[in-house]
Design an enzyme around this catalytic site. Structure first.
Site, PDB file in Angstrom:
ATOM      1  N   GLN A  51      -9.123  56.304  72.649  1.00  0.00           N
ATOM      2  CA  GLN A  51      -9.142  56.099  71.200  1.00  0.00           C
ATOM      3  C   GLN A  51      -9.297  54.620  70.841  1.00  0.00           C
ATOM      4  O   GLN A  51      -8.946  54.206  69.732  1.00  0.00           O
ATOM      5  CB  GLN A  51      -7.868  56.665  70.571  1.00  0.00           C
ATOM      6  CG  GLN A  51      -7.734  58.169  70.714  1.00  0.00           C
ATOM      7  CD  GLN A  51      -6.561  58.722  69.931  1.00  0.00           C
ATOM      8  OE1 GLN A  51      -6.598  58.852  68.706  1.00  0.00           O
ATOM      9  NE2 GLN A  51      -5.494  59.056  70.643  1.00  0.00           N
ATOM     10  N   LYS A 106       3.374  60.378  70.510  1.00  0.00           N
ATOM     11  CA  LYS A 106       3.760  59.075  71.053  1.00  0.00           C
ATOM     12  C   LYS A 106       4.850  58.400  70.229  1.00  0.00           C
ATOM     13  O   LYS A 106       5.719  57.728  70.794  1.00  0.00           O
ATOM     14  CB  LYS A 106       2.539  58.155  71.172  1.00  0.00           C
ATOM     15  CG  LYS A 106       1.928  57.710  69.860  1.00  0.00           C
ATOM     16  CD  LYS A 106       0.746  56.803  70.102  1.00  0.00           C
ATOM     17  CE  LYS A 106       0.101  56.383  68.803  1.00  0.00           C
ATOM     18  NZ  LYS A 106       0.977  55.594  67.933  1.00  0.00           N
ATOM     19  N   THR A 107       4.836  58.559  68.910  1.00  0.00           N
ATOM     20  CA  THR A 107       5.885  57.932  68.093  1.00  0.00           C
ATOM     21  C   THR A 107       7.245  58.541  68.410  1.00  0.00           C
ATOM     22  O   THR A 107       8.264  57.837  68.499  1.00  0.00           O
ATOM     23  CB  THR A 107       5.569  58.078  66.598  1.00  0.00           C
ATOM     24  OG1 THR A 107       4.281  57.514  66.323  1.00  0.00           O
ATOM     25  CG2 THR A 107       6.608  57.365  65.751  1.00  0.00           C
ATOM     26  N   ASP A 118       2.978  49.407  70.759  1.00  0.00           N
ATOM     27  CA  ASP A 118       2.251  50.628  70.370  1.00  0.00           C
ATOM     28  C   ASP A 118       0.758  50.312  70.215  1.00  0.00           C
ATOM     29  O   ASP A 118       0.377  49.163  69.974  1.00  0.00           O
ATOM     30  CB  ASP A 118       2.831  51.150  69.055  1.00  0.00           C
ATOM     31  CG  ASP A 118       2.368  52.560  68.733  1.00  0.00           C
ATOM     32  OD1 ASP A 118       1.811  53.234  69.628  1.00  0.00           O
ATOM     33  OD2 ASP A 118       2.560  52.993  67.579  1.00  0.00           O
ATOM     34  N   GLU A 119      -0.077  51.331  70.347  1.00  0.00           N
ATOM     35  CA  GLU A 119      -1.541  51.199  70.180  1.00  0.00           C
ATOM     36  C   GLU A 119      -2.087  50.041  71.020  1.00  0.00           C
ATOM     37  O   GLU A 119      -2.881  49.225  70.549  1.00  0.00           O
ATOM     38  CB  GLU A 119      -1.899  50.990  68.692  1.00  0.00           C
ATOM     39  CG  GLU A 119      -1.414  52.088  67.762  1.00  0.00           C
ATOM     40  CD  GLU A 119      -2.220  53.367  67.862  1.00  0.00           C
ATOM     41  OE1 GLU A 119      -3.072  53.482  68.764  1.00  0.00           O
ATOM     42  OE2 GLU A 119      -2.001  54.266  67.020  1.00  0.00           O
ATOM     43  N   ARG A 161      -9.204  65.237  65.367  1.00  0.00           N
ATOM     44  CA  ARG A 161      -8.536  65.281  64.059  1.00  0.00           C
ATOM     45  C   ARG A 161      -8.323  66.727  63.619  1.00  0.00           C
ATOM     46  O   ARG A 161      -7.512  67.004  62.731  1.00  0.00           O
ATOM     47  CB  ARG A 161      -9.362  64.577  62.970  1.00  0.00           C
ATOM     48  CG  ARG A 161      -9.658  63.094  63.158  1.00  0.00           C
ATOM     49  CD  ARG A 161      -8.463  62.278  63.498  1.00  0.00           C
ATOM     50  NE  ARG A 161      -8.333  62.132  64.941  1.00  0.00           N
ATOM     51  CZ  ARG A 161      -7.230  61.743  65.557  1.00  0.00           C
ATOM     52  NH1 ARG A 161      -6.146  61.470  64.875  1.00  0.00           N
ATOM     53  NH2 ARG A 161      -7.188  61.618  66.874  1.00  0.00           N
TER      54      ARG A 161
END
Length: 691
Positions: free
Chosen positions: A303, A43-44, A272-273, A659
């Site tokens: 998330q 996403k970044t 973002d987020e 993770r």
């Protein structure tokens, strides 16, 4: 080939390092855009490239007009490669750019300074330092503080306002509570601070809070504190961190012309987020984006794990309802994990009803299947992890830092810290203190130590006023001075306080406190160490203090419960050993001192990482162990009665599983000693969902 096709081909080549869904997100410039970015989906990278496209090419990809263009430029479009230099990028921009966006009209909001800095640095690499630095990339708080510095006079504050950090705020709250003649034990600062912060996150000011509190004694008192706190903040020309966003929303709502100015300035907004936004942040973004509706939000409802901090997952779930013409793009290709890990994570999260459907996939191959491990107890669990770390370090040529152990609650680190230390395995507790460094553990150990050795002035000074007994620092210093001069223990000095002129004013509380220690010492002669801790907690008021401290107090009580587990295991280990020395309180304290000293290590050393799942968000490791996957632990006991809470716990499980890059272990025990008692929990409901 015509111009439109050549143009699109050239742009696709320029962004050919992105997958088709990522490119769609990059090329969709105008209007509302919801990017559902699954774990590890880049996403970044999408955010950085989207901003670069907006500045270099604008809406060129979707524009259907055909301008006059010479043969040389057409030839350039046909030959434009995917490794274009900055010069080639500028030439491509000169040829195809349509409705490009000025860098300063872009506001990119992140949740951390680290994320904002990464965005700026990557933009500088793509666009050059000058152009990249003109994009407003910042956290919510930084963006709002910048606005308030210019406009806050409209709210009756001066521009040179001070921002109070958490410690400043709590000191001010403490003085408000005391000046309102309220008992600090009944209204602990941490709890009152939490309640007020939660109210501000929901845009509930002091007047609204007071109105809602009517009929609820506890909240009525907190309302008075809230009102006094805000009055003193304003008198000091100060804001706390929650005020920074709340006051900006208030400013926009009260001053439409100011909102108009910033809406025109920030025509394009990226957040973002977004799944982690609270009510105040949602309202702020909605106000700023209302005019042009060029709002792009990036996040993953799967998330969303910070509801306890005020995050509202409904903000991302309802985005398409708020913006009916919104473009929704799902980033489902995962670049981190093997497919078997993703299949398990997908299977678990699919059981949540309140989510946007998405299925992560990987082209990295299936990899090993998830290893589910049923163990007898927590000792077998730690030995399993130790054994597998040793085996995989050899077979996969891994370092200790390639491994992490994830757990639901901090207290679970205790068992691994003890066994890793005993086995010489380097480790680091990430995002938290080592077990024996936690304040509540050091406090209880200090009480235990004084019952064994009442001459220990360091431990005495630590806990004589913990909880508060109105024994100030000057009094403690005088007790210690008399103790040193006369060779008496500090507790004996307190017993005889009436006979020492400097202590006579405090004689009553000192003799009562000494009597408390005497009662505890008498109790210790016949009670087990575990029973003694319970008695200390009750008699000293320590438990009552933690009971009143909200969520923080619950966690600290759990840690003290885990200290009782350590004592029980020390007793069992001592009885099972060939040494004839019987278990004792003195022996346990010696064992703790040696262990705590031995565990000190270089923080930068190659080490296994121990952390809660909340701490692990955003991180990745080749090998992940998720331990304690049992009902009552994960999902937590407090969540089992609420479907919404269980869904949040399931999102935590999803975060934990994603993770892992290469191997994932999930373990659960038939029985487990935790918080000083043996529990018999069923395997987690999430284990059965992992098919």
């Amino acid at each position: 080939m015509d111009y439109l096709q050549l143009k699109r081909n050239a742009l696709e080549k320029y962004f050919s390092h992105l997958n088709p869904q990522q490119r769609q997100a990059v090329f969709t410039v105008n209007g509302a855009v919801l990017i559902l970015a699954g774990a590890g989906s880049g996403k970044t990278t999408v955010l950085v490239n989207r901003i670069a496209n907006m500045i270099l090419f604008g809406n060129a990809y979707n524009d259907t007009t055909e301008p006059d263009i010479n043969d040389e430029d057409m030839a350039f479009l046909g030959s434009c490669g995917d490794t274009a230099s900055e010069e080639d990028a500028r030439r491509l921009s000169d040829i195809v750019a349509v409705d490009t966006v000025r860098p300063w009209s872009i506001l990119a909001i992140t949740f951390t300074n680290k994320a904002a800095d990464e965005l700026k640095n990557r933009l500088a690499v793509m666009l050059g330092d000058e152009c990249g630095s003109e994009v407003h990339a910042s956290t919510f708080h930084s963006a709002c503080a910048r606005i308030l510095r210019r406009e806050i006079e409209l709210l009756g504050y001066g521009r040179a306002f001070t921002i109070y950090d958490s410690d400043d705020s709590k000191r001010l709250l403490k003085s408000c509570i005391e000046d309102l003649d309220q008992n600090i034990r009944e209204f602990p600062v941490n709890y009152v601070s939490y309640v007020i912060s939660q109210a501000k996150d929901k845009l509930i000011d002091e007047d609204m809070f007071a109105e809602d509190a009517q009929g609820d004694y506890r909240n009525e008192i907190i309302a008075k504190v809230y009102c006094e706190y805000q009055k003193r903040l304003k008198a000091a020309n100060a804001l706390d961190f929650d005020d920074i966003i709340m006051k900006t929303v208030e400013l926009f709502e009260k001053a439409p012309d100011v909102l108009e100015h910033y809406s025109n300035l920030y025509k394009y907004i990226l957040v973002d987020e977004y799944q982690d936004t609270n009510t105040a942040q949602y309202r702020l973004v909605s106000l700023l984006a209302a005019k042009y509706k060029n709002l792009c939000v990036v996040g993953d409802d799967d998330q969303s794990i910070y509801r306890f901090r005020g995050a509202t997952v409904e903000n991302i779930l309802s985005f398409e309802d708020e913006f009916a013409d919104c473009t929704t793009i799902r980033l489902e290709q995962n670049y981190r994990s093997r497919q078997n890990i993703l299949t398990g994570a997908n299977s678990v999260i699919a059981h949540n009803k309140g989510r946007k459907a998405k299925t992560l996939w990987s082209d990295r191959g299936d990899g090993d299947k998830i290893t589910l491990c049923a163990v007898g107890d927590e000792r077998e669990e730690t030995e399993l992890v130790i054994r597998e770390i040793g085996r995989l370090r050899k077979s996969m040529d891994l370092k200790y830092s390639d491994f992490t152990v994830l757990y639901r609650m901090n207290a679970q680190s205790n068992a691994f810290e003890r066994r890793f230390s005993a086995k010489g395995i380097p480790y680091k507790v990430v995002g938290g203190l080592r077990f024996y460094d936690r304040k509540e553990i050091r406090d209880i150990l200090a009480y235990l130590t004084l019952l064994v050795n009442e001459y220990d002035m360091v431990r005495f000074s630590r806990i004589i006023n913990e909880p508060k007994r109105n024994i100030g620092t000057a009094t403690v210093d005088m007790i210690n001075e008399i103790s040193l001069n006369l060779g008496m223990s500090p507790i004996e000095v307190m017993r005889q306080a009436e006979g020492f002129a400097p202590l006579q004013r405090k004689a009553k509380v000192l003799t009562e406190t000494a009597a408390m220690f005497d009662r505890l010492r008498d109790y210790a002669e016949t009670a087990s160490p575990v029973e003694l801790i319970d008695e200390i907690m009750a008699v000293t008021g320590y438990k009552k203090m933690l009971d009143a401290d909200g969520e923080t107090g619950i966690t600290r009580l759990e840690n003290i419960g885990e200290l009782k587990t350590n004592i029980s295991q020390y007793i069992n280990d001592t009885l099972d050993s060939e040494d004839d020395t019987p278990p004792s309180l003195e022996g346990f304290l010696e064992n703790v001192a040696l262990y705590a000293e031995g565990e000190q290590q270089d923080e930068d050393a190659d080490s296994v990482k121990l952390m809660t799942i909340h701490t692990a968000k955003g991180l990745e490791f080749p090998v992940v162990f998720i331990v304690g996957m049992e009902n009552g632990i994960f999902p937590s006991e407090r969540s089992l009665a609420s479907p919404a809470d269980v869904e949040e716990e399931r999102r935590l499980a999803y975060v934990a599983m994603t993770r892992a890059k290469e191997k994932l272990y999930i373990s659960y025990a038939e029985e487990r000693m935790l918080f000083g008692r043996t529990q018999y929990n069923q395997e987690s409901v999430f284990v059965g969902e992992n098919t």
